[in-house]
Design an enzyme around this catalytic site. Structure first.
Site: not given
Ligand code: C5P
Length: 278
Positions: A8, A90, A95, A97, A100, A132
């Site tokens: 992405k 990577p 991206l 990864g 996805s 994501d």
């Molecule tokens: O949801 P995910 O585990 O992918 O998010 C990783 C980290 O990125 C979260 O712990 C948070 O600190 C941050 N995050 C955020 N706001 C978002 C998505 C992610 O602060 N909308």
């Protein structure tokens, strides 16, 4: 069965306020690039994963495994699967990864176990795996809002070529969000302008309206800026960092220009990928 997990790219990424739940309010237009991981998913008694890269975890820390665990927990289906992952995208690059791969596992498990499940339900399961993942389940060019779980499909990107360059350095997503909070960083939001240009289908104007709040907190000495300048010098319509980095992508109108840029980008321990809009 085989599933492709596309990279992405964030065409825009406006990071807003930090919410009481710790996540940030986002507005981002995401699109898919043909650079992809390849997964094979087969029914099995337990959940297992093998990967062509030995440095990645094969347990619940791997989002592909977490996706399978979440799928069976949420649907109540007593099942399992063996996942084989051929890694091309990577890691720690912005991206998507891992997200996805997770989405590809969810799509495969839906086909294998519950083909009648609506896609929206699969996207909701994806939201439990990572911010994501709902986007990656859907793919294409999509406006993502909220934490990333509110999706609106947009017109497709006009046909174009991407040169994706991953510098040697990596940035931790959590730390990058932390830096935005500490520095009270912001960027001029361009998401609505970019959506207008997508509706018109004008590649140069789409490219001109790309932006990313995370770029405001990248250290000044980073190779990210050198890569961006070089891509622009090579004829990219524009170049932007994806997600919380560190990968940078340039948008090119022709394959020939993109190929020439790839040659210029070599060195400095960079990984360089030529791919196209999907
Ligand atoms: O949801 P995910 O585990 O992918 O998010 C990783 C980290 O990125 C979260 O712990 C948070 O600190 C941050 N995050 C955020 N706001 C978002 C998505 C992610 O602060 N909308």
């Amino acid at each position: 069965m085989r599933e492709y997990a596309y990279a992405k790219l964030n065409l825009t990424l406006d990071v807003g306020e930090k919410r009481p739940d710790g996540y940030h309010e986002l507005r981002s237009v995401m699109t898919s690039a043909s650079l992809c991981d390849v997964l094979t998913v087969e029914k099995a008694a337990a959940i297992t994963l093998t990967c062509d890269r030995t440095d990645l975890p094969a347990d619940g820390r791997n989002l592909a495994v977490k996706a399978a665990e979440t799928f069976f927990a949420e649907t109540g289906i007593a099942g399992g699967c063996h996942i084989h992952l051929e890694k091309r995208i990577p890691s720690e690059a912005g991206l998507g990864g891992g997200s996805s791969d997770a989405a590809a596992v969810l799509r495969a498990l839906r086909t294998l176990y519950v083909p009648e499940m609506p896609l929206e339900e699969l996207e909701s399961i994806g939201a439990k795996v990572g911010s994501d993942v709902p986007y990656c389940v859907r793919g294409g060019t999509v406006l993502c809002e909220g934490r990333g779980e509110r999706l609106t499909t947009l017109p497709e990107m006009p046909k174009c070529w991407y040169v994706i360059v991953k510098p040697r350095e990596t940035f931790s997503t959590g730390k990058m969000y932390g830096a935005i909070d500490e520095q009270n960083a912001g960027s001029v939001p361009t998401t609505d302008l970019l959506i207008g240009e997508l509706e018109r289908g004008d590649l140069a104007e789409i490219a001109a309206n790309m932006s990313n709040t995370f770029l405001e907190v990248v250290p000044a000495e980073s190779d990210v800026f050198t890569i961006r300048t070089t891509l622009l010098r090579c004829g990219a319509r524009n170049a932007m960092m994806s997600g919380s980095g560190s990968a940078v992508f340039g948008i090119f109108k022709t394959e020939q220009e993109a190929r020439r840029a790839c040659e210029e980008m070599q060195g400095n321990d960079r990984q360089v990928f030529l791919c196209e809009s999907v």
